[in-house]
Write an enzyme that holds these catalytic residues in place. Structure first.
Site, PDB file in Angstrom:
ATOM      1  N   LYS A   1       0.245   3.891  -2.813  1.00 50.89           N
ATOM      2  CA  LYS A   1      -0.713   4.862  -2.650  1.00 50.89           C
ATOM      3  C   LYS A   1       0.092   6.285  -2.697  1.00 50.89           C
ATOM      4  CE  LYS A   1      -4.546   2.349  -0.718  1.00 50.89           C
ATOM      5  NZ  LYS A   1      -3.784   0.931  -0.318  1.00 50.89           N
TER       6      LYS A   1
ATOM      7  N   SER B   1       0.745  -1.189   0.348  1.00 51.43           N
ATOM      8  CA  SER B   1      -0.102  -0.178   0.211  1.00 51.43           C
ATOM      9  C   SER B   1       0.829   1.273   0.020  1.00 51.43           C
ATOM     10  CB  SER B   1      -0.905  -0.156   1.127  1.00 51.43           C
ATOM     11  OG  SER B   1      -2.176  -0.783   0.956  1.00 51.43           O
TER      12      SER B   1
ATOM     13  N   SER C   1      -5.798   3.999   4.285  1.00 47.19           N
ATOM     14  CA  SER C   1      -5.081   3.052   3.182  1.00 47.19           C
ATOM     15  C   SER C   1      -6.317   2.470   2.490  1.00 47.19           C
ATOM     16  CB  SER C   1      -4.205   1.775   3.839  1.00 47.19           C
ATOM     17  OG  SER C   1      -3.729   1.234   2.842  1.00 47.19           O
TER      18      SER C   1
END
Length: 528
Positions: A193, A190, A367
């Site tokens: 991102k 993640s 997230s």
């Protein structure tokens, strides 16, 4: 120029903070003062601008970011942070996926790395005590050791697996302070991102909004609900500052009645996006089918973040809800079906998302995979590419290359990092964070203000309770066998450092998280 708007509102709080900690800064004042001055020069120009219509909320976020930045430069940590009180920016509630799965992110609020009330970082103990906190500062300072001597042993533990990379950069000078495997391309999970956020903000701008509209075809009673790709559209009674499907239905019903229309044929248009809507990981509680039209991220329960069962067709579900809401407002409609608004259709009502800056912050703090995939597609739309998974990935890579960032070795397949074939380098991640910290790029500041705050917000709310709570701000990343952490920290000398730690082939997520947290805590306490 006279001080205006948010700067005037923020300045008294900054003054009080600085006055409170001045007696404790003592010999560090000479070191800290230039950095405070640089932060003031970096953020004041954007705060003294007079915002135009519809941009007030963006400037409120900027004022909050400025206050937090000045406080951090003075080594003050507050539990509140630059957050609004709308309740959306909360920690994810459950694991994003069981560790046995082949894909999916794990953002467990209870990481096992600490418990109880967060304790302040060693470098901030005296200040927090003065503000009413309780100091429990362990001695984790570097004691003047070279940074490699401090971080090397922490990153070399078995918990971080057989392959890892790390980079630390001074954001004020751009100088790399530490690096190992800096250009090694690893699965980022993640932390992808961060790249998605920088690409979207640079392509669209922080004030860009995503619009959902109802359009009436001329000479007919055909009403089309046109999706604008807003993943934060909500059908809840309390929209809490996000675009409301109920508001759109109420406004649409009024506009139709004013035209003498009391029954319609309803269609829904998802043509803004193209290609498959199902992520390569398949059906997964971490992500809805990616659609230009959805309400509440297609969640089949009352959750607002984290993993949840999703409806099989988010667009159809949103259209059915819209039809029900029109019925409550006195407009009859048959069951909706897919369609496309023509260029002659007249928009009778619309709702817009908060500015992109707010969407980026929510994506990073929680997230949020749905927002991430939407922003990847929006970046593709803005740059003229196909708005599908591949097009979004290409658009992110192209935008970062356009910014002159070190993309060599990086491979994108999505915007969320759920795809295990994504590859990023620690060098690129720190370059992204340094770019967001640059005084020349205030448009990218939401990348920093959206990072979870250790021990307090988002995916770090359950971590660092025995470490650098409130000092580390970082994006987490977890897939089976992959653990990553990338963000910023203010070290003992008052430097704002960007760091990225990537680890592959990990076998225990909790132990790997603890190892990364220990490394970031050591960095915060280091005067190396």
């Amino acid at each position: 120029m006279p001080e205006q708007g948010p700067w005037r509102a923020a300045r008294p709080h900054v003054v009080r903070i600085v006055n409170a900690v001045r007696p404790r800064l003592a010999g560090a004042a000479a070191t800290a003062r230039p950095r405070v001055a640089r932060l003031v020069r970096a953020v004041k120009p954007q705060l003294t601008r007079t915002p135009g219509a519809g941009t007030a909320r963006t400037w409120q976020y900027t004022a909050g970011a400025a206050t937090a930045g000045l406080a951090l430069a003075a080594w003050v940590v507050t539990a509140a942070g630059p957050w609004d009180a709308n309740g959306q920016r909360t920690a994810e509630r459950d694991r994003a996926a069981a560790l046995e799965r082949a894909g999916g992110a794990d953002h467990d609020d209870d990481s096992g790395t600490g418990s109880g009330t967060p304790r302040p970082a060693p470098s901030a103990a005296a200040v927090l005590t003065g503000l009413g906190g309780t100091a429990h500062a362990a001695d984790t300072t570097g004691g003047g050791k070279p940074l490699a001597d401090v971080l090397g042993p922490l990153l070399g533990v078995p918990a971080l697996g057989g392959s890892h990379a790390a980079v630390v950069v001074d954001t004020a000078t751009g100088k790399r302070l530490y690096g190992t495997g800096a250009d090694k391309a690893l699965t980022p999970a993640s932390t992808t991102k961060i790249a998605t956020a920088v690409a979207a903000l640079s392509a669209l701008g922080p004030d860009h909004r995503l619009t959902t509209r109802a359009a009436l075809e001329p000479g007919t009673k055909k009403l089309v609900l046109v999706g604008g790709g807003d993943p934060t559209l909500t059908a809840r009674k309390n929209s809490d500052g996000w675009a409301g499907l109920r508001t759109l239905a109420t406004d649409t019903a009024k506009a139709l009645r004013d035209r003498g229309v009391h029954d319609v044929t309803l269609a829904y248009d998802t043509s803004l996006y193209a290609g498959p809507d199902l992520h390569p990981i398949g059906v997964n509680d971490n992500l809805a089918r990616v659609s230009a039209l959805m309400a509440d991220e297609g969640r089949a329960d009352a959750s607002t973040s984290g993993p949840a069962p999703r409806v099989p067709d988010p667009a159809a579900g949103a259209a059915r809800t819209f039809a029900d809401l029109l019925g409550e407002a006195g407009i009859k409609t048959a069951a909706p079906g897919p369609g496309k608004a023509t260029g002659r259709a007249t928009t009778v009502a619309s709702v817009a998302s908060p500015p992109l800056s707010a969407l980026v912050e929510r994506m990073l703090t929680d997230s949020d995979n749905d927002i991430a995939e939407a922003l990847a597609r929006q970046t593709a739309v803005a740059t003229g590419g196909p708005a599908d998974f591949d097009g979004g990935a290409r658009a992110i890579a192209a935008q970062l290359t356009k910014l002159g960032l070190p993309t060599a070795g990086s491979v994108f397949h999505d915007g969320s990092g759920l795809n295990r074939d994504d590859r990023l380098t620690a060098n690129l991640l720190t370059a992204l964070l340094a770019e967001a910290a640059s005084p020349a790029r205030p448009d990218l500041r939401p990348v920093l203000t959206g990072l979870p705050v250790a021990g307090f917000t988002g995916t770090l709310s359950g971590r660092y309770t025995d470490g650098a709570a409130g000092v580390v701000r970082a994006k987490t990343g977890t897939l089976t066998g992959v653990n990553s952490l990338a963000g910023t920290v203010v070290d003992r000398d008052g430097r704002l450092l960007a760091f990225a730690f990537l680890a592959s082939d990990t076998t225990n997520a909790v132990e790997a998280q603890a190892a990364l947290d220990a490394t970031a805590t050591a960095l915060a306490g280091c005067g190396c």
